[in-house]
Scaffold this motif. Sequence first.
Motif, PDB file in Angstrom:
ATOM      1  N   PRO A  52       0.813  -1.211   0.000  1.00 15.79           N
ATOM      2  CA  PRO A  52       0.000   0.000   0.000  1.00 15.79           C
ATOM      3  C   PRO A  52       0.848   1.264   0.000  1.00 15.79           C
ATOM      4  O   PRO A  52       0.368   2.314  -0.397  1.00 15.79           O
ATOM      5  N   THR A  53       2.121   1.124   0.429  1.00 17.73           N
ATOM      6  CA  THR A  53       2.968   2.304   0.491  1.00 17.73           C
ATOM      7  C   THR A  53       3.193   2.899  -0.890  1.00 17.73           C
ATOM      8  O   THR A  53       3.501   4.069  -1.021  1.00 17.73           O
ATOM      9  N   ASN A  62      -2.559   1.154  11.665  1.00 20.95           N
ATOM     10  CA  ASN A  62      -1.271   0.625  11.240  1.00 20.95           C
ATOM     11  C   ASN A  62      -0.565   0.057  12.471  1.00 20.95           C
ATOM     12  O   ASN A  62      -0.020   0.799  13.280  1.00 20.95           O
ATOM     13  N   THR A  98       2.173  -1.520  12.839  1.00 23.23           N
ATOM     14  CA  THR A  98       3.603  -1.220  12.909  1.00 23.23           C
ATOM     15  C   THR A  98       3.842   0.162  13.491  1.00 23.23           C
ATOM     16  O   THR A  98       4.687   0.344  14.378  1.00 23.23           O
ATOM     17  N   ALA A  99       3.072   1.131  13.013  1.00 20.53           N
ATOM     18  CA  ALA A  99       3.234   2.500  13.505  1.00 20.53           C
ATOM     19  C   ALA A  99       2.890   2.589  14.985  1.00 20.53           C
ATOM     20  O   ALA A  99       3.579   3.276  15.748  1.00 20.53           O
ATOM     21  N   GLU A 137       5.797   1.004  16.854  1.00 25.14           N
ATOM     22  CA  GLU A 137       7.001   1.845  16.749  1.00 25.14           C
ATOM     23  C   GLU A 137       6.909   3.026  17.694  1.00 25.14           C
ATOM     24  O   GLU A 137       7.872   3.378  18.370  1.00 25.14           O
TER      25      GLU A 137
HETATM   26  C1  LIG Z   1       2.780   1.660   8.715  1.00 23.78           C
HETATM   27  O1  LIG Z   1       3.743   2.356   9.484  1.00 23.78           O
HETATM   28  C2  LIG Z   1       5.079   2.005   9.169  1.00 23.78           C
HETATM   29  C3  LIG Z   1       5.977   2.668  10.165  1.00 23.78           C
HETATM   30  O2  LIG Z   1       5.593   3.981  10.432  1.00 23.78           O
HETATM   31  C4  LIG Z   1       5.368   2.403   7.736  1.00 23.78           C
HETATM   32  O3  LIG Z   1       6.695   2.046   7.403  1.00 23.78           O
HETATM   33  C5  LIG Z   1       4.389   1.688   6.822  1.00 23.78           C
HETATM   34  O4  LIG Z   1       4.576   2.124   5.498  1.00 23.78           O
HETATM   35  C6  LIG Z   1       2.953   1.950   7.234  1.00 23.78           C
HETATM   36  N1  LIG Z   1       2.077   1.091   6.447  1.00 23.78           N
HETATM   37  C7  LIG Z   1       1.052   1.583   5.752  1.00 23.78           C
HETATM   38  C8  LIG Z   1       0.209   0.579   5.056  1.00 23.78           C
HETATM   39  O5  LIG Z   1       0.821   2.769   5.693  1.00 23.78           O
END
Ligand SMILES: *[C@@H]1O[C@H](CO)[C@@H](O)[C@H](O)[C@H]1NC(C)=O
Length: 245
Positions: free
Chosen positions: A22-23, A39, A41-42, A45
């Motif tokens: 998705p990035t 998110n 991961t975010a 983090e």
């Molecule tokens: C979720 O957050 C991480 C770290 O901030 C980032 O690298 C990642 O691209 C994000 N994923 C989405 C789908 O936005």
Amino acid sequence: MAAPPCSSLLLLSLTTLLLLSPTTFAQSAPAPAPAGPINITAILEKAGQYTFFIRLLNQTQADIQIDNQVNNSRDGMTVFAPTDNAFHNLPTGTLNNLSFQQQIQLVQYHICPRYYSLDNFQTVSNPVRTQASGQDGRVFGLNFTTQAIQVNVSTGVVEVPIYNAVRKDFPLAVYQVDKVLLPIEFSEASAPAPGGSRSGGSRSADSGNATTPSTGNPAGNGAGKMSVGLGLLSGILLLCVGLLS
Ligand SMILES: *[C@@H]1O[C@H](CO)[C@@H](O)[C@H](O)[C@H]1NC(C)=O
Ligand SMILES: *[C@@H]1O[C@H](CO)[C@@H](O)[C@H](O)[C@H]1NC(C)=O
Ligand SMILES: *[C@@H]1O[C@H](CO)[C@@H](O)[C@H](O)[C@H]1NC(C)=O
Ligand SMILES: *[C@@H]1O[C@H](CO)[C@@H](O)[C@H](O)[C@H]1NC(C)=O
Ligand SMILES: *[C@@H]1O[C@H](CO)[C@@H](O)[C@H](O)[C@H]1NC(C)=O
Ligand SMILES: *[C@@H]1O[C@H](CO)[C@@H](O)[C@H](O)[C@H]1NC(C)=O
Ligand SMILES: *[C@@H]1O[C@H](CO)[C@@H](O)[C@H](O)[C@H]1NC(C)=O
């Protein structure tokens, strides 16, 4: 000139890859979007001290699965996030002894396909299903015990209190755990004789050599790259399973 069939296959693969990252289409707006998609991961983090778990989520593609499932499910989700200390305190070799399939199961075992507030644990009926439940036809359940406002989660191998919510609002609850939740199913798998007692054999296997961890840079070797490749494949599978259920 008609395109040869293999180029449409290539196109299909590329499309799949694009859909999975998705990035690719992410805007560069730095403003925090409160109503944006969740998110995991975010979230981890920002909380700090979850480097190792974040890496495992990434390698098994469970991060994508969580973000999608949280968005698409009415039940929400609950994640038990082991701290970096929890991983460092594992007996040496614990993770390396797991097959990649087991590493996926381990991560899925830390995720419940429902949202549970701390209050919910007072009334929940044990064992509670996890994302690993039913794999190999086995339970992979978590047990919760409470005493006043104190909540413990137990796997039959480890028991640990839940005292910190990294995130507490529906649809996603994330709780800190100070031990990695090792499923009792892993101990049973290595036990040669069937029909052993539930609590007996597992502890001795885990209390052996608790020396310094060799797990400092688990993704820094060749096996790590391999894991990522396999992770993408299994991630696609998990994603499909997630979308179908
Ligand atoms: C979720 O957050 C991480 C770290 O901030 C980032 O690298 C990642 O691209 C994000 N994923 C989405 C789908 O936005
Ligand atoms: C997840 O792993 C992929 C492949 O190694 C990497 O490119 C990506 O940056 C990682 N994402 C996060 C948020 O760590
Ligand atoms: C969330 O789900 C809705 C429909 O269920 C969908 O339209 C939307 O694109 C999804 N958002 C993300 C970020 O996946
Ligand atoms: C890892 O596997 C080896 C060989 O089977 C065994 O001797 C060792 O005890 C295992 N270590 C852990 C932490 O399970
Ligand atoms: C939770 O586990 C701890 C040990 O880790 C124990 O001392 C405590 O009594 C347990 N509490 C409950 C409610 O089970
Ligand atoms: C979890 O609770 C269920 C129901 O009380 C019980 O049958 C099971 O043995 C428990 N499992 C563990 C690992 O404690
Ligand atoms: C712990 O490790 C040492 C050397 O690494 C070995 O000699 C010893 O037998 C091990 N103990 C157990 C209980 O595995």
